[in-house]
Design a protein around this motif. Structure first.
Motif, mmCIF file in Angstrom:
data_model
loop_
_atom_site.group_PDB
_atom_site.id
_atom_site.type_symbol
_atom_site.label_atom_id
_atom_site.label_comp_id
_atom_site.label_asym_id
_atom_site.label_seq_id
_atom_site.Cartn_x
_atom_site.Cartn_y
_atom_site.Cartn_z
ATOM 1 N N GLY A 142 0.836 -1.094 -0.048
ATOM 2 C CA GLY A 142 0.109 -0.064 -0.020
ATOM 3 C C GLY A 142 0.913 1.235 -0.020
ATOM 4 N N GLY A 143 0.269 2.422 0.145
ATOM 5 C CA GLY A 143 0.910 3.665 0.107
ATOM 6 C C GLY A 143 2.008 3.947 1.178
ATOM 7 N N VAL A 144 2.940 4.659 0.738
ATOM 8 C CA VAL A 144 4.132 5.007 1.636
ATOM 9 C C VAL A 144 3.850 6.072 2.262
ATOM 10 N N GLU A 145 3.926 6.158 3.683
ATOM 11 C CA GLU A 145 3.526 7.657 4.520
ATOM 12 C C GLU A 145 4.700 8.561 4.300
ATOM 13 N N ARG A 146 4.604 9.711 4.376
ATOM 14 C CA ARG A 146 5.526 10.697 4.189
ATOM 15 C C ARG A 146 6.704 10.344 4.937
ATOM 16 N N GLY A 147 7.720 10.591 4.427
ATOM 17 C CA GLY A 147 9.203 10.210 5.063
ATOM 18 C C GLY A 147 9.525 8.930 5.416
ATOM 19 N N GLU A 148 8.476 8.084 5.098
ATOM 20 C CA GLU A 148 8.704 6.615 5.312
ATOM 21 C C GLU A 148 9.798 5.926 4.400
ATOM 22 N N ASP A 149 10.584 5.108 4.933
ATOM 23 C CA ASP A 149 11.430 4.218 4.306
ATOM 24 C C ASP A 149 10.506 3.301 3.248
ATOM 25 N N LEU A 150 11.130 2.939 2.263
ATOM 26 C CA LEU A 150 10.326 1.942 1.224
ATOM 27 C C LEU A 150 10.017 0.628 1.899
ATOM 28 N N ARG A 151 11.520 0.046 2.411
ATOM 29 C CA ARG A 151 11.333 -1.184 2.955
ATOM 30 C C ARG A 151 10.894 -1.571 4.183
ATOM 31 N N ALA A 152 10.565 -0.300 5.212
ATOM 32 C CA ALA A 152 9.737 -0.150 6.355
ATOM 33 C C ALA A 152 8.432 -0.246 6.124
ATOM 34 N N ALA A 153 8.021 0.640 4.881
ATOM 35 C CA ALA A 153 6.520 0.746 4.565
ATOM 36 C C ALA A 153 6.222 -0.595 3.960
ATOM 37 N N ALA A 154 7.148 -1.521 3.374
ATOM 38 C CA ALA A 154 6.700 -3.053 3.112
ATOM 39 C C ALA A 154 6.486 -3.651 4.264
ATOM 40 N N ALA A 155 7.259 -3.677 5.304
ATOM 41 C CA ALA A 155 7.104 -4.307 6.257
ATOM 42 C C ALA A 155 5.895 -3.963 7.094
ATOM 43 N N ARG A 156 5.597 -2.601 7.122
ATOM 44 C CA ARG A 156 4.287 -2.400 7.840
ATOM 45 C C ARG A 156 3.087 -2.884 7.157
ATOM 46 N N GLU A 157 2.958 -2.704 5.866
ATOM 47 C CA GLU A 157 1.953 -3.155 4.929
ATOM 48 C C GLU A 157 1.758 -4.809 5.204
ATOM 49 N N LEU A 158 2.801 -5.515 5.218
ATOM 50 C CA LEU A 158 2.644 -6.824 5.530
ATOM 51 C C LEU A 158 1.808 -7.282 6.880
ATOM 52 N N LEU A 159 2.305 -6.407 7.984
ATOM 53 C CA LEU A 159 1.608 -6.659 9.099
ATOM 54 C C LEU A 159 0.162 -6.328 9.273
ATOM 55 N N GLU A 160 0.061 -5.133 8.579
ATOM 56 C CA GLU A 160 -1.319 -4.771 8.590
ATOM 57 C C GLU A 160 -2.217 -5.332 7.822
ATOM 58 N N GLU A 161 -1.768 -6.001 6.826
ATOM 59 C CA GLU A 161 -2.768 -6.789 5.928
ATOM 60 C C GLU A 161 -2.674 -8.210 5.952
ATOM 61 N N THR A 162 -1.865 -8.685 6.580
ATOM 62 C CA THR A 162 -1.864 -10.342 6.822
ATOM 63 C C THR A 162 -1.379 -10.608 8.357
ATOM 64 N N GLY A 163 -0.925 -9.654 9.158
ATOM 65 C CA GLY A 163 -0.837 -10.010 10.704
ATOM 66 C C GLY A 163 0.603 -10.486 10.805
ATOM 67 N N ARG A 164 1.425 -10.829 9.793
ATOM 68 C CA ARG A 164 2.386 -11.435 9.902
ATOM 69 C C ARG A 164 3.841 -10.194 10.190
ATOM 70 N N THR A 165 4.572 -10.348 11.014
ATOM 71 C CA THR A 165 5.614 -9.298 11.390
ATOM 72 C C THR A 165 6.799 -9.888 10.815
ATOM 73 N N LEU A 166 7.683 -9.083 10.221
ATOM 74 C CA LEU A 166 9.171 -9.591 9.525
ATOM 75 C C LEU A 166 9.660 -8.280 9.656
ATOM 76 N N PRO A 167 11.161 -8.360 9.979
ATOM 77 C CA PRO A 167 11.938 -6.900 10.106
ATOM 78 C C PRO A 167 12.211 -6.564 8.557
ATOM 79 N N PRO A 168 12.375 -5.224 8.509
ATOM 80 C CA PRO A 168 12.646 -4.758 7.349
ATOM 81 C C PRO A 168 13.811 -5.380 6.382
ATOM 82 N N ALA A 169 14.752 -5.575 7.266
ATOM 83 C CA ALA A 169 16.103 -6.453 6.776
ATOM 84 C C ALA A 169 15.571 -7.582 5.840
ATOM 85 N N ALA A 170 14.318 -8.207 6.112
ATOM 86 C CA ALA A 170 14.409 -9.584 5.440
ATOM 87 C C ALA A 170 13.637 -9.044 4.092
#
Length: 342
Positions: free
Chosen positions: A219-247
């Motif tokens: 989903g959308g990247v928040e202002r000032g948010e790192d792309l990889r961090a946004a990917a990890a956040r979206e994964l958690l919000e949409e699937t409930g799965r937590t993974l570190p951005p480094a993954a």
């Protein structure tokens, strides 16, 4: 045949309405034509600026050690002779090769030439992308799409390369992008299945959606948010799965699209990351009210199952990308410049 005053009035109003629509359509089509010409001219100017930069790079190569000179000449040749679909990564490679030069060892005249060439490319690219943005915005309007005023002309594409001044990773191109920037995730299990979401346009309660489509997590990247961090956040919000951005590996791909959702036109650029994990049962924890009304299911699909889906899949080439995605995950690295997908 006698016509009543009411009938004449109605016919008159219809004729006036048709004339108004025709006039608006003509004006819009004429404006679109001018915008397409502007895009073509700006691309010609950008191409000239890039060609001049390649020529400057070859001139610089004559003043540096042979190993570095060979690499710089090769990068300049590949950039200048690249096919259109390969131009962006080749130009970025040339940017990196120029950035690796120790300018302290160069004559002042060559340093000035490099700076001038960089400035010309930066300005030409920005003028071109401004023209593309204006054209895509007009072509995305419902009136234009309904009347097919864009004709058969292909949707103009942005030219995304890193402005040199210290060469940046490709992901940082998103930081100053004026479009809606999204971080998307190709979630792959041990067998190569991809986690997909099925959704539809919002409709009133009790009304069946006109169509559905499948897409990846993200989903959308928040202002000032790192792309990889946004990917990890979206994964958690949409699937409930937590993974570190480094993954997350990537971005591997970039997709540009103009689309309508809930009555609003979006000019979007999406950056695709990949992440590997064991198969799990999705448990969405952060769906918004709109997502709860428009998302139908999450499903693990093999490449063959993706090809067999009845509804459209975005990106359309996802099934064919799976082998390369798995190879990138195994290597733990991504290209410097994400490839464009549809």
């Amino acid at each position: 045949m006698n016509l009543t005053a009411t009938t004449v009035l109605v016919i008159g109003l219809i004729v006036v309405a048709v004339l108004i629509v025709a006039a608006l359509a003509y004006q819009t089509a004429h404006r679109l034509d001018r915008l397409h010409v502007r895009v073509d001219l700006s691309m010609q100017a950008l191409d000239a600026a890039l060609a001049r930069r390649s020529a400057v790079a070859r001139a610089v190569a004559a003043s540096i050690p042979e190993d570095a000179a060979r690499a710089l000449r090769g990068a300049a040749d590949r950039a200048e002779n690249a096919a259109p679909e390969d131009r962006e990564p080749r130009e970025n490679q040339l940017s990196a090769a120029i950035g690796a030069i120790d300018i302290e060892t160069l004559p002042r005249s060559l340093v000035a030439e490099i700076a001038d060439a960089d400035t010309r490319v930066t300005m030409a690219r920005r003028f071109h992308n401004d023209a593309v943005r204006d054209t895509r915005a007009l072509r995305g309007r419902r009136f234009v799409r309904l009347l097919h005023l864009g004709g058969t002309a292909p949707m103009p594409q942005y030219f995304d390369i890193v402005d040199r001044g210290g060469v940046l990773p490709a992901a940082l191109l998103a930081e100053t992008d004026e479009r809606r920037v999204s971080a998307r995730v190709i979630v792959v299990d041990a067998d190569g299945a991809v986690l997909l979401i099925r959704g539809h346009e919002p409709v009133p309660e009790g009304v069946s959606p006109a169509g559905h489509w499948w897409f990846t997590v993200g989903g959308g990247v928040e202002r000032g948010e790192d792309l990889r961090a946004a990917a990890a956040r979206e994964l958690l919000e949409e699937t409930g799965r937590t993974l570190p951005p480094a993954a997350f590996v990537g971005p591997l791909y970039r997709r540009e699209a103009v689309f309508t959702f809930d009555g609003e036109v979006f000019d979007s650029v999406e950056y695709f990351f990949a992440v590997a994990c064991e198969r799990f049962e999705p448990a969405p924890s952060g769906w918004t009210d709109l997502e709860r009304r428009t998302l139908d299911e999450l499903r693990w699909c093999s490449a063959e199952e993706i090809r067999a889906l009845a509804d459209p899949v975005y990106p359309a080439a996802l099934a064919d990308l799976v082998p390369d995605v798995r190879a990138a995950l195994a290597a733990g690295s991504a290209p410097d410049v994400p490839a464009r997908v549809e």
